[in-house]
Motif scaffolding. Structure first.
Motif, mmCIF file in Angstrom:
data_model
loop_
_atom_site.group_PDB
_atom_site.id
_atom_site.type_symbol
_atom_site.label_atom_id
_atom_site.label_comp_id
_atom_site.label_asym_id
_atom_site.label_seq_id
_atom_site.Cartn_x
_atom_site.Cartn_y
_atom_site.Cartn_z
ATOM 1 N N GLU A 125 42.585 -66.580 1.920
ATOM 2 C CA GLU A 125 41.967 -66.670 3.180
ATOM 3 C C GLU A 125 41.265 -68.014 3.413
ATOM 4 O O GLU A 125 41.567 -68.742 4.267
ATOM 5 C CB GLU A 125 40.937 -65.572 3.339
ATOM 6 N N ALA A 179 50.320 -61.327 -2.472
ATOM 7 C CA ALA A 179 48.813 -61.806 -2.271
ATOM 8 C C ALA A 179 48.891 -62.418 -0.742
ATOM 9 O O ALA A 179 49.688 -63.616 -0.692
ATOM 10 C CB ALA A 179 48.233 -62.318 -3.277
ATOM 11 N N VAL A 180 47.791 -62.442 -0.232
ATOM 12 C CA VAL A 180 47.560 -63.229 0.951
ATOM 13 C C VAL A 180 46.019 -63.802 0.602
ATOM 14 O O VAL A 180 45.107 -63.287 0.539
ATOM 15 C CB VAL A 180 47.521 -62.671 2.309
ATOM 16 N N GLN A 187 52.050 -65.322 -4.133
ATOM 17 C CA GLN A 187 51.093 -65.336 -2.913
ATOM 18 C C GLN A 187 51.576 -66.129 -1.862
ATOM 19 O O GLN A 187 52.352 -67.279 -2.018
ATOM 20 C CB GLN A 187 49.921 -66.198 -3.557
ATOM 21 N N MET A 230 39.456 -62.407 -0.286
ATOM 22 C CA MET A 230 38.588 -62.068 0.862
ATOM 23 C C MET A 230 37.316 -62.707 0.499
ATOM 24 O O MET A 230 36.817 -62.153 -0.517
ATOM 25 C CB MET A 230 38.440 -60.621 1.300
ATOM 26 N N THR A 263 33.653 -54.904 4.967
ATOM 27 C CA THR A 263 34.641 -54.984 3.664
ATOM 28 C C THR A 263 35.225 -53.709 3.235
ATOM 29 O O THR A 263 36.544 -53.753 3.069
ATOM 30 C CB THR A 263 33.766 -55.537 2.523
ATOM 31 N N THR A 286 47.754 -57.435 -2.039
ATOM 32 C CA THR A 286 46.395 -57.607 -2.343
ATOM 33 C C THR A 286 45.558 -59.056 -1.555
ATOM 34 O O THR A 286 46.515 -60.039 -1.033
ATOM 35 C CB THR A 286 46.139 -57.972 -3.809
ATOM 36 N N SER A 287 44.299 -58.886 -1.187
ATOM 37 C CA SER A 287 43.849 -60.148 -0.637
ATOM 38 C C SER A 287 43.478 -60.972 -1.947
ATOM 39 O O SER A 287 42.644 -60.673 -2.956
ATOM 40 C CB SER A 287 42.650 -59.769 0.112
ATOM 41 N N ASP A 319 42.720 -65.109 8.753
ATOM 42 C CA ASP A 319 42.259 -64.439 7.940
ATOM 43 C C ASP A 319 43.385 -63.513 7.240
ATOM 44 O O ASP A 319 44.485 -63.504 7.620
ATOM 45 C CB ASP A 319 41.293 -63.405 8.674
ATOM 46 N N ALA A 320 42.949 -62.976 5.912
ATOM 47 C CA ALA A 320 44.046 -62.195 5.431
ATOM 48 C C ALA A 320 44.435 -60.872 5.754
ATOM 49 O O ALA A 320 45.648 -60.656 5.552
ATOM 50 C CB ALA A 320 43.482 -62.325 4.120
ATOM 51 N N VAL A 321 43.403 -60.201 6.567
ATOM 52 C CA VAL A 321 43.799 -59.135 6.835
ATOM 53 C C VAL A 321 44.683 -58.924 7.779
ATOM 54 O O VAL A 321 45.615 -57.847 7.700
ATOM 55 C CB VAL A 321 42.275 -58.281 7.600
ATOM 56 N N LEU A 364 48.120 -59.152 5.756
ATOM 57 C CA LEU A 364 48.367 -57.977 5.185
ATOM 58 C C LEU A 364 48.768 -56.728 5.959
ATOM 59 O O LEU A 364 49.529 -55.776 5.300
ATOM 60 C CB LEU A 364 47.064 -57.550 4.392
#
Length: 348
Positions: A35, A32-33, A6, A62, A72, A58-59, A40-42, A45
Motif C-alpha cells: 500500500e 501480497a499487495v 508480492q 495496511m 480495519t 494478504t496485505s 490502496d491494497a483493499v 485484494l
C-alpha cells in the motif's frame, strides 16, 4: 516453507493479476499487495479474491494508523468473506513521513496503538459489542468528545472466521517483541538469515515467552528477489537500488528504521555513507556503497546450488513463508522460478 509473491506498486495490475492463475498452478501459495502511499491494497485484494481459488491473500502492509481500528477489522472481515476465508491482515506502523506527511495523522506510540488495534480487531471478529477503554482508543467515543449519542455496537455480519490471521511488519527490537507476543505472523525486511539471532533473537524470545499458545507458531514471512540460473551476478546487483533507497532515503536523517537495521547488522559506516550520499542526491554512488555482503545475503538470485544453500539458511533462521520478487524475465520465467523454488524448498 510456503512460497508467495508480492504485486509491485508499478506496472499493469491486470496483467500481473492474470499471471496468478499460472503461478497458482505452479505451486504459489500466497500473494501480497502493498500500500505505502500508492493505490490502496483493499481494492486490489478484492479483485484478486474473485479470480483466484486457492491462494492466500494478504496485505503487505495496511497502515495501522490511517484507518480506525474498527474499519480495519471490518475491511479484513470483508476480504476474508469475499475470498472464502483466505485473507491474512498484514499491518504495520509505517513511518512519520508517510503517516504525517501524506495522511495528516500524528505518528505516535506505534507499539501501544498496534496492540490496541489488534485487540479491537479480534473483538469485532468475535462479534462482541465493541466496548474498549484503551490508552489510545476508546469505544464508544466518550460523550464529552462528541454528541454523546454513540452506543456499543457489534458487527452485523458473522465473519467467516472469528480469528483472521494477523501479520505485523516489524524490525525494531520492541516492535519485534510485540509481534512475537500478539500476532500470528512476523514480516521483517532485508532478512539476513545469519544475523537473525544477534539482531532479533532476544526480542523474539521475550515476545514468545508471553505468547498465547492459541496463536500457534509464529509465521516468519520474508521477501527476497529470486532468479535461478548461471550468469546472474548483474541481476543480483540490481537489488542495490532498492537497498539504497531504504537505507538512505526512507525516513529522515536520525529517523530511518532501515538505516538503523543496517547498523544492527554490523555495517554502521556503510549505513552512514549510503544515507549521506542518497540524501545529497548521489543515488548511484549510494547504491554502490551498499555492502556486498548485504546484497548477497538478502538475495536468492544465482545458480541453483547457491540458491539451494541460501534457502537452507533461510529455513534454518526460521522462515516459514518466502515472498519472492522477480527482477526480470517473462511470464514463463516467473512460472519456472516458482516451480524451481518449490522443488528446492521441498528438498530441505
Amino acid at each position: 516453507m510456503r512460497i508467495g509473491t508480492q504485486l509491485q506498486y508499478a506496472g499493469g495490475f491486470t496483467e500481473a493479476a492474470a499471471e496468478l492463475a499460472d503461478l497458482e498452478k505452479a505451486g504459489l501459495d500466497v500473494v501480497a499487495v502493498a500500500e505505502a502511499y500508492s493505490f490502496d491494497a483493499v481494492s486490489q485484494l478484492g479483485y484478486l479474491a474473485a479470480i483466484t481459488e486457492r491462494l492466500e491473500l494478504t496485505s503487505a502492509i495496511m497502515q495501522a494508523f490511517t484507518r480506525t481500528p474498527t474499519l480495519t477489522a471490518m475491511t479484513a472481515a470483508g476480504l476474508d468473506f469475499v475470498s472464502g476465508g483466505r485473507f491474512t491482515l498484514g499491518l504495520g506502523a509505517s513511518g512519520p513521513q508517510v503517516v504525517e506527511g501524506f495522511h495528516g495523522v500524528k505518528y505516535d506510540a506505534p507499539l501501544g496503538r498496534l496492540r490496541e488495534i489488534v485487540e479491537i480487531c479480534r473483538m469485532v471478529w468475535r462479534r462482541e459489542k465493541v466496548v474498549y477503554d484503551g490508552k489510545y482508543y476508546t469505544l464508544p467515543l466518550p460523550p464529552e468528545q462528541g454528541t454523546g449519542l454513540g452506543k456499543p455496537l457489534k458487527l452485523i455480519n458473522t465473519p467467516v472466521r472469528e480469528r483472521i490471521p494477523i501479520t505485523i511488519a516489524a524490525i525494531g527490537p520492541k516492535n519485534v517483541e510485540l509481534t512475537a507476543e500478539i500476532a500470528e505472523g512476523w514480516q521483517p525486511i532485508f532478512f539476513y538469515p545469519e544475523k537473525v539471532a544477534e539482531t532479533w533473537g532476544a526480542s523474539l524470545e521475550a515476545g514468545k515467552a508471553k505468547r498465547d499458545p492459541s496463536l500457534g507458531e509464529l509465521d516468519v514471512v520474508v521477501g527476497a528477489a529470486c532468479a535461478v540460473g548461471d550468469g546472474l551476478t548483474e541481476l543480483r546487483e540490481r537489488s542495490r537500488d532498492s537497498l539504497a533507497l531504504y537505507i538512505g532515503g526512507m525516513g529522515a536523517r536520525g529517523k530511518n528504521f532501515y538505516n538503523e537495521l543496517t547498523v544492527r547488522y554490523g555495517f554502521p559506516e556503510a549505513a552512514a555513507t549510503v544515507q549521506d550520499l542518497y540524501l545529497s542526491g548521489r543515488k548511484d554512488e549510494a547504491a554502490a556503497a551498499v555492502p556486498q555482503e548485504m546484497v548477497d545475503a538478502t538475495s536468492l538470485v544465482g545458480p541453483e546450488g547457491w540458491v539451494a544453500e541460501r534457502l537452507a539458511a533461510f529455513k534454518e533462521a526460521g522462515v516459514t513463508t518466502l515472498m519472492l520478487t522477480f527482477p526480470q524475465g517473462t511470464h514463463a520465467d516467473r512460472v519456472r522460478t516458482v516451480e524451481q523454488v518449490k522443488t528446492l524448498a521441498s528438498d530441505l
